[in-house]
Scaffold this active site. Sequence first.
Site, PDB file in Angstrom:
ATOM      1  N   HIS A   1      13.044 -18.218 -32.389  1.00 53.67           N
ATOM      2  CA  HIS A   1      12.056 -17.027 -33.365  1.00 53.67           C
ATOM      3  C   HIS A   1      13.454 -16.650 -34.215  1.00 53.67           C
ATOM      4  CE1 HIS A   1      13.975 -14.181 -30.495  1.00 53.67           C
ATOM      5  NE2 HIS A   1      14.601 -13.837 -31.511  1.00 53.67           N
TER       6      HIS A   1
ATOM      7  N   ASP B   1      12.037 -20.222 -25.980  1.00 54.31           N
ATOM      8  CA  ASP B   1      12.393 -19.818 -27.311  1.00 54.31           C
ATOM      9  C   ASP B   1      14.065 -19.634 -26.897  1.00 54.31           C
ATOM     10  OD1 ASP B   1      12.095 -18.242 -29.128  1.00 54.31           O
ATOM     11  OD2 ASP B   1      12.981 -16.087 -28.151  1.00 54.31           O
TER      12      ASP B   1
ATOM     13  N   SER C   1      19.505 -11.880 -30.832  1.00 54.35           N
ATOM     14  CA  SER C   1      18.585 -13.325 -29.986  1.00 54.35           C
ATOM     15  C   SER C   1      19.751 -14.342 -30.947  1.00 54.35           C
ATOM     16  CB  SER C   1      17.408 -13.019 -31.365  1.00 54.35           C
ATOM     17  OG  SER C   1      16.326 -12.458 -30.579  1.00 54.35           O
ATOM     18  N   GLY C   2      19.803 -15.318 -29.843  1.00 52.62           N
ATOM     19  CA  GLY C   2      19.705 -16.691 -30.035  1.00 52.62           C
ATOM     20  C   GLY C   2      21.332 -16.680 -29.024  1.00 52.62           C
TER      21      GLY C   2
END
Length: 258
Positions: free
Chosen positions: A66, A110, A208-209
């Site tokens: 995302h 994801d 995120s990530g």
Amino acid sequence: MFCRSYFTVFVSCMLLMIIQPGGGSEIIGGKEVKPHSLPFMAHVKSKNSFCGGTLIDPQWVLTAAHCKDMSKVTLGAHSLKKKEFTSKQVQKVDKRFPHPDYYQTIKGNDLMLLKLKKPVKLTKTVKCLQLAKVVKDPPAGRKCLVAGWGKTENNKTSDVLLSVNVTVVSRQTCNSRDYYNHNPVITSDMICAGSNGEKKADTCPGDSGGPFVCDGVLVGVTSFGEGCGNIKKPGVYSFLSEKQLKWIKKTMQSSEML
């Protein structure tokens, strides 16, 4: 429910494990890490947002699917503002490979691979965290590390890399009525982790990530959550299960043949 990406330069929030006890502005349960103690940590940026990532090969960074349109990767950074000429390396993204089964963050998969235009030079401040052949599903109670740059409890983004220890919560508990109540369903390809029940420890938008590391092994990738620091709504991470490891390795090998 939200993705933990960095939506604007002012809206982010990152979580991490305590590497050194002093110094640095605290985030939700976190502390400033010893500079360059996480040499695999990547800062991944687009025109309008940023995420975290993990260098798993001199030319490959693993992040979240995302995290859209990421075009630049910085490695070897501790402070984002300081030049750090002797430690930082900046590379442009050549190709993005989101997981083929990803279509919505809360549905899983994801994950995304970023291939850099050129391999980075491995140094004391830039190193790979190589993937394990098999990643064990971390049991409830296991303490794992998450790290990144982002908004702190004072609603200010951190210039320096921060980290915190999060505690794994069983999927059964995470799916229970008092927690996510199957909305969304926490699957076998996800890991819940957050507070130990006493102190807040969590990821927030901007993380995120980033890597989810247990006992020195890359086990997952920061994906999503609800709120920040809510004990009953722990962060959710993409688990590097056997099928996900196969996809990662196959994608990297296939790309080399193009």
